[in-house]
Write a protein that holds these residues in place. Structure first.
Motif, PDB file in Angstrom:
ATOM      1  N   MET A   1     -25.163  66.631 -31.260  1.00  0.00           N
ATOM      2  CA  MET A   1     -24.950  65.338 -31.832  1.00  0.00           C
ATOM      3  C   MET A   1     -23.626  64.774 -31.320  1.00  0.00           C
ATOM      4  SD  MET A   1     -24.058  64.098 -35.638  1.00  0.00           S
ATOM      5  CE  MET A   1     -25.434  64.300 -36.654  1.00  0.00           C
ATOM      6  N   ARG A   2     -23.637  63.534 -30.929  1.00  0.00           N
ATOM      7  CA  ARG A   2     -22.441  62.880 -30.408  1.00  0.00           C
ATOM      8  C   ARG A   2     -21.583  62.405 -31.564  1.00  0.00           C
ATOM      9  NH1 ARG A   2     -21.233  57.523 -29.472  1.00  0.00           N
ATOM     10  NH2 ARG A   2     -19.838  57.128 -27.757  1.00  0.00           N
ATOM     11  N   THR A   3     -20.297  62.704 -31.530  1.00  0.00           N
ATOM     12  CA  THR A   3     -19.404  62.201 -32.557  1.00  0.00           C
ATOM     13  C   THR A   3     -18.745  60.925 -32.043  1.00  0.00           C
ATOM     14  OG1 THR A   3     -17.626  63.612 -31.730  1.00  0.00           O
ATOM     15  CG2 THR A   3     -18.936  64.471 -33.557  1.00  0.00           C
ATOM     16  N   ALA A   4     -18.634  59.956 -32.905  1.00  0.00           N
ATOM     17  CA  ALA A   4     -18.031  58.679 -32.534  1.00  0.00           C
ATOM     18  C   ALA A   4     -16.531  58.860 -32.360  1.00  0.00           C
ATOM     19  CB  ALA A   4     -18.321  57.635 -33.599  1.00  0.00           C
ATOM     20  N   LYS A   5     -16.019  58.237 -31.322  1.00  0.00           N
ATOM     21  CA  LYS A   5     -14.585  58.254 -31.090  1.00  0.00           C
ATOM     22  C   LYS A   5     -13.960  57.113 -31.863  1.00  0.00           C
ATOM     23  CE  LYS A   5     -15.432  58.287 -26.660  1.00  0.00           C
ATOM     24  NZ  LYS A   5     -15.240  58.115 -25.249  1.00  0.00           N
ATOM     25  N   LEU A   6     -12.679  57.237 -32.146  1.00  0.00           N
ATOM     26  CA  LEU A   6     -11.965  56.203 -32.879  1.00  0.00           C
ATOM     27  C   LEU A   6     -12.025  54.869 -32.133  1.00  0.00           C
ATOM     28  CD1 LEU A   6     -10.361  55.579 -35.387  1.00  0.00           C
ATOM     29  CD2 LEU A   6      -8.305  56.332 -34.207  1.00  0.00           C
ATOM     30  N   THR A   7     -11.954  54.900 -30.816  1.00  0.00           N
ATOM     31  CA  THR A   7     -12.031  53.649 -30.047  1.00  0.00           C
ATOM     32  C   THR A   7     -13.396  52.990 -30.200  1.00  0.00           C
ATOM     33  OG1 THR A   7     -12.597  54.931 -28.064  1.00  0.00           O
ATOM     34  CG2 THR A   7     -10.293  54.256 -28.315  1.00  0.00           C
ATOM     35  N   ASP A   8     -14.457  53.790 -30.264  1.00  0.00           N
ATOM     36  CA  ASP A   8     -15.802  53.240 -30.476  1.00  0.00           C
ATOM     37  C   ASP A   8     -15.894  52.576 -31.852  1.00  0.00           C
ATOM     38  OD1 ASP A   8     -16.303  54.482 -28.065  1.00  0.00           O
ATOM     39  OD2 ASP A   8     -17.774  55.892 -28.861  1.00  0.00           O
ATOM     40  N   ILE A   9     -15.368  53.238 -32.864  1.00  0.00           N
ATOM     41  CA  ILE A   9     -15.415  52.705 -34.227  1.00  0.00           C
ATOM     42  C   ILE A   9     -14.611  51.410 -34.319  1.00  0.00           C
ATOM     43  CG2 ILE A   9     -14.763  53.156 -36.628  1.00  0.00           C
ATOM     44  CD1 ILE A   9     -15.359  56.165 -35.974  1.00  0.00           C
ATOM     45  N   ALA A  10     -13.438  51.389 -33.716  1.00  0.00           N
ATOM     46  CA  ALA A  10     -12.620  50.171 -33.729  1.00  0.00           C
ATOM     47  C   ALA A  10     -13.327  49.041 -32.985  1.00  0.00           C
ATOM     48  CB  ALA A  10     -11.252  50.457 -33.098  1.00  0.00           C
ATOM     49  N   VAL A  12     -16.546  48.609 -32.658  1.00  0.00           N
ATOM     50  CA  VAL A  12     -17.644  48.135 -33.513  1.00  0.00           C
ATOM     51  C   VAL A  12     -17.091  47.211 -34.599  1.00  0.00           C
ATOM     52  CG1 VAL A  12     -19.377  48.821 -35.216  1.00  0.00           C
ATOM     53  CG2 VAL A  12     -19.203  50.052 -33.058  1.00  0.00           C
ATOM     54  N   ALA A  13     -15.973  47.587 -35.200  1.00  0.00           N
ATOM     55  CA  ALA A  13     -15.382  46.765 -36.267  1.00  0.00           C
ATOM     56  C   ALA A  13     -14.964  45.392 -35.740  1.00  0.00           C
ATOM     57  CB  ALA A  13     -14.188  47.492 -36.887  1.00  0.00           C
ATOM     58  N   ALA A  17     -16.921  41.671 -36.540  1.00  0.00           N
ATOM     59  CA  ALA A  17     -16.258  40.458 -37.029  1.00  0.00           C
ATOM     60  C   ALA A  17     -16.626  39.264 -36.154  1.00  0.00           C
ATOM     61  CB  ALA A  17     -14.747  40.659 -37.055  1.00  0.00           C
ATOM     62  N   LEU A  18     -16.662  39.467 -34.856  1.00  0.00           N
ATOM     63  CA  LEU A  18     -17.048  38.377 -33.945  1.00  0.00           C
ATOM     64  C   LEU A  18     -18.507  37.986 -34.129  1.00  0.00           C
ATOM     65  CD1 LEU A  18     -15.271  39.605 -30.680  1.00  0.00           C
ATOM     66  CD2 LEU A  18     -14.620  37.664 -32.130  1.00  0.00           C
ATOM     67  N   GLY A  19     -19.385  38.967 -34.184  1.00  0.00           N
ATOM     68  CA  GLY A  19     -20.813  38.694 -34.335  1.00  0.00           C
ATOM     69  C   GLY A  19     -21.134  37.999 -35.644  1.00  0.00           C
ATOM     70  N   THR A  20     -20.471  38.416 -36.709  1.00  0.00           N
ATOM     71  CA  THR A  20     -20.693  37.790 -38.004  1.00  0.00           C
ATOM     72  C   THR A  20     -20.211  36.344 -37.997  1.00  0.00           C
ATOM     73  OG1 THR A  20     -20.489  39.927 -39.092  1.00  0.00           O
ATOM     74  CG2 THR A  20     -20.209  37.982 -40.482  1.00  0.00           C
ATOM     75  N   GLY A  72     -22.862  46.246 -28.503  1.00  0.00           N
ATOM     76  CA  GLY A  72     -24.187  46.549 -29.055  1.00  0.00           C
ATOM     77  C   GLY A  72     -24.196  46.575 -30.567  1.00  0.00           C
ATOM     78  N   ALA A  73     -23.655  47.643 -31.135  1.00  0.00           N
ATOM     79  CA  ALA A  73     -23.659  47.787 -32.600  1.00  0.00           C
ATOM     80  C   ALA A  73     -22.740  46.768 -33.262  1.00  0.00           C
ATOM     81  CB  ALA A  73     -23.229  49.206 -32.983  1.00  0.00           C
ATOM     82  N   GLY A  74     -21.633  46.427 -32.609  1.00  0.00           N
ATOM     83  CA  GLY A  74     -20.671  45.498 -33.202  1.00  0.00           C
ATOM     84  C   GLY A  74     -21.119  44.055 -33.159  1.00  0.00           C
ATOM     85  N   VAL A  75     -20.958  43.423 -32.001  1.00  0.00           N
ATOM     86  CA  VAL A  75     -21.255  41.991 -31.883  1.00  0.00           C
ATOM     87  C   VAL A  75     -22.727  41.696 -32.146  1.00  0.00           C
ATOM     88  CG1 VAL A  75     -21.300  40.004 -30.334  1.00  0.00           C
ATOM     89  CG2 VAL A  75     -19.352  41.559 -30.269  1.00  0.00           C
ATOM     90  N   LEU A  76     -23.614  42.318 -31.375  1.00  0.00           N
ATOM     91  CA  LEU A  76     -25.030  41.978 -31.504  1.00  0.00           C
ATOM     92  C   LEU A  76     -25.676  42.583 -32.748  1.00  0.00           C
ATOM     93  CD1 LEU A  76     -25.915  42.112 -27.737  1.00  0.00           C
ATOM     94  CD2 LEU A  76     -25.766  40.088 -29.188  1.00  0.00           C
ATOM     95  N   GLY A  77     -25.160  43.703 -33.218  1.00  0.00           N
ATOM     96  CA  GLY A  77     -25.683  44.294 -34.446  1.00  0.00           C
ATOM     97  C   GLY A  77     -25.398  43.431 -35.668  1.00  0.00           C
ATOM     98  N   SER A  78     -24.238  42.787 -35.669  1.00  0.00           N
ATOM     99  CA  SER A  78     -23.908  41.921 -36.810  1.00  0.00           C
ATOM    100  C   SER A  78     -24.416  40.496 -36.596  1.00  0.00           C
ATOM    101  CB  SER A  78     -22.401  41.902 -37.051  1.00  0.00           C
ATOM    102  OG  SER A  78     -21.729  41.326 -35.948  1.00  0.00           O
ATOM    103  N   PHE A  79     -24.605  40.100 -35.366  1.00  0.00           N
ATOM    104  CA  PHE A  79     -25.123  38.764 -35.053  1.00  0.00           C
ATOM    105  C   PHE A  79     -26.604  38.667 -35.412  1.00  0.00           C
ATOM    106  CE2 PHE A  79     -26.799  35.786 -31.708  1.00  0.00           C
ATOM    107  CZ  PHE A  79     -26.221  34.628 -32.210  1.00  0.00           C
TER     108      PHE A  79
END
Length: 135
Positions: A1-10, A12-13, A17-20, A72-79
């Motif tokens: 299982m791949r663990t998310a890196k802090l840079t990936d999480i940031a 996405v956050a 915000a942009l996608g929303t 992907g998960a950030g901008v388009l996931g929230s858009f």
């Protein structure tokens, strides 16, 4: 299982915000008529599906994980959002608008899947051909 890196999480956050914000802007430009079909949600989901397909085909093979996560998960996931489609469909059904609800749900699925396919197809890198040299 791949663990998310802090840079990936940031990423996405920030992307979320942009996608929303983009989503809210589209909703403001295309307000929902009372008891009507939410055209803005349909437009957003179809457009987002196309863009994600194009990015997956073109950018994902070479992009770092934080950029893939942010876009992907950030901008388009929230858009884009399937939950808005579900709520709109149930709202239409609850007011007895069965046919508009069914057509809206079917149109969303067909158009979004078609847009994703088109994005993947158009986003693929084209094979470069060498010009022929006269000898």
């Amino acid at each position: 299982m791949r663990t998310a890196k802090l840079t990936d999480i940031a990423a996405v956050a920030v992307g979320a915000a942009l996608g929303t914000g983009l989503r809210l802007a589209i909703d403001a430009i295309m307000p929902l008529a009372q008891g009507g079909v939410p055209v803005s949600t349909l437009v957003v989901n179809v457009f987002g599906s196309f863009i994600l397909g194009a990015l997956v085909a073109r950018l994902w093979p070479v992009a770092p994980s934080w950029l893939r996560a942010g876009l992907g998960a950030g901008v388009l996931g929230s858009f884009t959002t399937f939950s808005a489609v579900a709520v709109a469909s149930i709202s239409l059904v609850s007011t007895g608008e069965w046919m508009p609800a069914a057509l809206y749900l079917a149109a969303t699925l067909v158009l979004a899947l078609t847009a994703a396919w088109a994005g993947l197809r158009l986003g693929r890198p084209r094979a470069r051909t060498r010009p022929e040299v006269d000898r």
